[in-house]
Every structure is written in C-alpha cells, then in structure tokens.
Scaffold this motif. Structure first.
Motif, PDB file in Angstrom:
ATOM      1  N   THR A 165      40.194  52.008  43.573  1.00 53.40           N
ATOM      2  CA  THR A 165      41.413  52.660  44.277  1.00 53.40           C
ATOM      3  C   THR A 165      41.724  52.027  45.562  1.00 53.40           C
ATOM      4  N   GLU A 166      40.744  51.561  46.359  1.00 52.41           N
ATOM      5  CA  GLU A 166      40.871  50.895  47.574  1.00 52.41           C
ATOM      6  C   GLU A 166      41.274  49.460  47.279  1.00 52.41           C
ATOM      7  N   ARG A 167      40.621  48.891  46.275  1.00 49.12           N
ATOM      8  CA  ARG A 167      41.214  47.366  46.230  1.00 49.12           C
ATOM      9  C   ARG A 167      41.758  47.237  44.829  1.00 49.12           C
ATOM     10  N   PRO A 168      42.977  47.420  44.331  1.00 52.22           N
ATOM     11  CA  PRO A 168      43.419  47.244  42.990  1.00 52.22           C
ATOM     12  C   PRO A 168      44.216  46.068  42.638  1.00 52.22           C
ATOM     13  N   PHE A 169      44.694  45.223  43.862  1.00 49.20           N
ATOM     14  CA  PHE A 169      45.230  43.939  43.463  1.00 49.20           C
ATOM     15  C   PHE A 169      44.457  42.802  43.715  1.00 49.20           C
ATOM     16  N   ALA A 170      44.918  42.025  42.244  1.00 52.04           N
ATOM     17  CA  ALA A 170      43.849  40.703  42.188  1.00 52.04           C
ATOM     18  C   ALA A 170      44.560  39.600  42.746  1.00 52.04           C
ATOM     19  N   PHE A 198      57.188  35.140  36.803  1.00 55.48           N
ATOM     20  CA  PHE A 198      57.155  36.217  37.235  1.00 55.48           C
ATOM     21  C   PHE A 198      57.127  36.304  39.003  1.00 55.48           C
ATOM     22  N   SER A 199      57.876  37.148  39.556  1.00 53.29           N
ATOM     23  CA  SER A 199      57.800  37.294  40.938  1.00 53.29           C
ATOM     24  C   SER A 199      56.504  37.919  41.535  1.00 53.29           C
ATOM     25  N   LYS A 200      56.229  38.126  42.736  1.00 49.75           N
ATOM     26  CA  LYS A 200      55.001  38.722  43.088  1.00 49.75           C
ATOM     27  C   LYS A 200      55.102  40.111  42.810  1.00 49.75           C
ATOM     28  N   GLN A 201      56.146  40.748  43.087  1.00 50.30           N
ATOM     29  CA  GLN A 201      56.445  42.273  42.716  1.00 50.30           C
ATOM     30  C   GLN A 201      56.044  42.579  41.131  1.00 50.30           C
ATOM     31  N   GLY A 206      51.475  44.404  37.243  1.00 52.48           N
ATOM     32  CA  GLY A 206      50.648  44.333  36.157  1.00 52.48           C
ATOM     33  C   GLY A 206      51.060  43.265  34.946  1.00 52.48           C
ATOM     34  N   ALA A 207      52.019  42.494  35.417  1.00 47.86           N
ATOM     35  CA  ALA A 207      52.690  41.625  34.556  1.00 47.86           C
ATOM     36  C   ALA A 207      51.739  40.631  33.702  1.00 47.86           C
ATOM     37  N   LEU A 208      50.685  40.292  34.478  1.00 45.15           N
ATOM     38  CA  LEU A 208      49.673  39.258  33.850  1.00 45.15           C
ATOM     39  C   LEU A 208      48.471  40.174  33.397  1.00 45.15           C
ATOM     40  N   ALA A 214      45.912  35.640  32.867  1.00 45.17           N
ATOM     41  CA  ALA A 214      45.468  34.919  33.904  1.00 45.17           C
ATOM     42  C   ALA A 214      44.113  35.467  34.386  1.00 45.17           C
ATOM     43  N   LYS A 215      43.167  34.854  34.681  1.00 48.34           N
ATOM     44  CA  LYS A 215      41.868  35.544  34.969  1.00 48.34           C
ATOM     45  C   LYS A 215      41.931  35.967  36.269  1.00 48.34           C
ATOM     46  N   PRO A 216      41.565  37.454  36.676  1.00 52.92           N
ATOM     47  CA  PRO A 216      41.514  37.833  38.144  1.00 52.92           C
ATOM     48  C   PRO A 216      40.046  37.492  38.729  1.00 52.92           C
TER      49      PRO A 216
END
Length: 377
Positions: A165-170, A198-201, A206-208, A214-216
């Motif tokens: 929840t606190e760290r959801p972005f890869a 894809f753009s950053k947004q 969740g596009a990747l 791609a590997k997180p």
C-alpha cells in the motif's frame, strides 16, 4: 623560469584571435586565474577516480558517442579531446605523486592551478535562460557573470520486493523484448518495442503489468519514484528475511518522451527504465558504458555544448566574504541540459529528500563563477 608565463600569454592572445561561433564569442573567453581564496577540501583520490573513469569513456572515441566525446564549443578555441584527456590524466598523476610523497595535495593550491592550467571563463547565456524564468525564479535573478549552480543528490529510499500500500510503484528493468538488443538495434525498431509505447502515466497505471512486459526491480512510494526518475540514481534499502539489502539502481533507457522544463516532475511523460548497478553511474550512451561518479566532484551539464570530461573550477564567496573554489568534472547530464548554456548541476551526496539535503547545502549559493581548466601544452 619565464617560459610558462610567456606560453600562457601567447595562448591567450591566440585564443582571443580565433574566429568564434556566437556561443563561444559571447560566453567563453580566455582568462588569467586569480590566486584569491582557497580550494574547498576534497579527496584527490576521489577526483582521480572520476577523472580516470571519464577518460576511459572518452577513449571509446567520437564514433562511439558523437554526442559527448568531442571538445564542445572549445574546439573553436584550439582545444581538443586529446588535451581534455591529458588534463584528466594529470589530475591522477598529481594525486598519486602527492600521496606517495605524503604531502597535502597540490590540487588544493591556487598557485599550482595557475601554473599548470589554461583558464577559460564561462558566463551565462541570460537570453537563453529568459525563456524559463517565469517558471524558475532563480533564472530571473541570474547574474551577468555567474552561472546557475543547482544541486542534485543520490536519492535514498526504502523499497519493497513486492508491491504494498505504501510502495505500489515499480522501477522496471528494460522490457523483455529489448533485453538482448543494442541501443542502435533498438532505435531501428522503435515502432515495434514496448519501451516506446507508453508514457509514464500509463506505466504507473499498470500498462506493463497487464501482459508481463517488463520485470519490476523494486517497489517505491510515488514520491520516491518521482525523485528517482529525476535524480537518475537511487540507493534503496530493501527489507529481506535476513536483514536489509542495499542496492543501487541507475537509469538505463527511456521511453523517448522529451523532458519539458515547464512541467512539474509528476506531469512529465518521460519514464526511465532502470538497471541495478554497483554504484552511482553518471553519463553514458547506454547502461553498459556509464561513468562511475562520486559526490561533490561531479557536475552534470550540456554535453552537446561543453563536451564530456571538462575539469572546472567553481567559485563563490562564503558568508564572511571569502572566496571558495571547488574542483569538479563534467561527467553527467540530464533532460534539463538540452540547449543550456547557463547552468551546471552538482552531485551533492546521499539524501532521503529535500529537508536533509537543504540542511546540508543551504549555505552554498545558487550562483557560481565557472571556469574550465585545460592542462597547458
């Protein structure tokens, strides 16, 4: 005993008589170095490491990287890449000799710098900076004789091996369809590759992940992710079953969206794919050939204008009015340095964010006198 002085005087006359392009004529001029003030303490060994790593990259040649491996605007002033490399080699030679002799580094001695280096003064292109002064107050107040010196830092963050929840972005590694392609091969297949789609947004939405493209590498908070994209390198503490793992991640290749100096970082469409490294990596055409850099002796700037590897002396007055000098090497760049003849960015250190960075650097002015040092022939 008069030969060095005579040689320096003749070089100054030669430089000033050469036909300049507009940028060189207006903003870069030969100058005699004053012995006023003191060089701020630094590790000559660390400066040598950056100098050596940068010289190695220059040795790859202009055919490998025509964007950075050139003399820059100084070619019009009789400066070559060969002399830039000799300058970097001299830094290491001096450091090694002083260490063996057990003496204080001569690189801290202004008289030594006067004796061995030709000096080119850089004043800012204020007209160019004027385009962005509405968004950046520091540019509105840019002095006529000093460039803007911003500071960047190595982001320190707490990460997670899985989304929370606190760290959801890869931070993602290069997409799977490109992992075996050279940069040139990828550029020739842009219309087919995931990286350019894809753009950053879209990636943050969740596009990747939808098709496992791609590997997180690690998961971060939104703030830490944005800072990592902006700073280019992040040092992450990742909790594991056996303790805390420290890891460095550095930008690899981006989605080919331009950086817009008029947008806030959250609004930027550029997204960088990352790669785990063994330290802080600066400039490089690709992740396989990036320069290992160190804080407080490295600056980022406009590679197309200046050319990689320039040794610079940055000078300001402290609160007591005493002049202080800092030796740095141009070994990094960024999106903000496209057509930028008024700014450098100093790698300051390792910080979690603005507050601890500001506490450490609030005493350092935002503007600096800038000089390029080239080893005398």
């Amino acid at each position: 005993m008069f030969k060095p002085l005579l040689t320096s005087m003749m070089l100054c006359i030669f430089l000033l008589s050469l036909p300049f392009n507009a940028a060189a004529k207006d903003f870069f001029k030969a100058e005699k170095l004053s012995d006023e003030g003191n060089v701020l303490p630094f590790s000559p060994d660390v400066l040598c490491q950056v100098a050596s790593n940068t010289a190695d990259y220059l040795s790859l040649g202009s055919s490998y990287d025509p964007h950075a491996n050139h003399a820059g605007v100084f070619k019009k002033m009789g400066i070559s890449v060969y002399r830039v490399k000799k300058t970097l080699d001299f830094i290491c030679q001096t450091s090694i000799e002083d260490s063996k002799a057990g003496r204080r580094s001569r690189l801290h001695d202004m008289a030594f710098l006067q004796q061995h280096f030709d000096i080119i003064r850089w004043v800012p292109d204020r007209q160019q900076a004027k385009q962005f002064e509405q968004q950046k107050t520091l540019l509105k107040n840019l002095p006529e004789d000093q460039i803007l010196l911003t500071k960047y830092y190595i982001k320190k963050a707490i990460g997670s091996a899985v989304p929370t929840t606190e760290r959801p972005f890869a931070l993602y590694a290069l997409p799977y369809d490109e992992t075996k392609l050279s940069l040139e091969q990828a550029e020739n297949n842009k219309d087919q590759l995931t990286r350019f789609k894809f753009s950053k947004q879209e990636i943050l939405a969740g596009a990747l992940d939808k098709n496992n493209l791609a590997k997180p590498l690690v998961y971060l908070s939104r703030q830490d992710l944005e800072d990592s994209l902006m700073q280019g390198t992040v040092r992450v503490d990742i909790p594991t079953d056996t303790g805390m793992r420290k890891a460095f991640f550095n930008v690899h290749r981006n989605n080919d969206h331009s950086y817009d100096r008029n947008l806030k970082k959250e609004q930027q469409k550029r997204y960088w794919y990352f790669k785990e490294t063994n330290g802080v990596m600066g400039y490089g055409k690709d992740a396989n050939h990036k320069i290992l850099i160190k804080p407080q002796v490295t600056v980022a700037g406009d590679m197309a204008l200046l050319g990689l590897g320039k040794l610079m002396l940055l000078s300001h007055k402290n609160s007591q009015g005493m002049k202080k000098h800092r030796l740095v090497i141009l070994a990094d760049t960024g999106g903000a340095f496209e057509n930028n003849a008024y700014q450098l960015d100093l790698l300051s250190g390792y910080y979690h964010g603005w507050s601890d960075y500001h506490k450490a650097w609030k005493h350092v002015p935002d503007y600096t006198e800038a000089r390029i040092l080239i080893l005398k022939q």
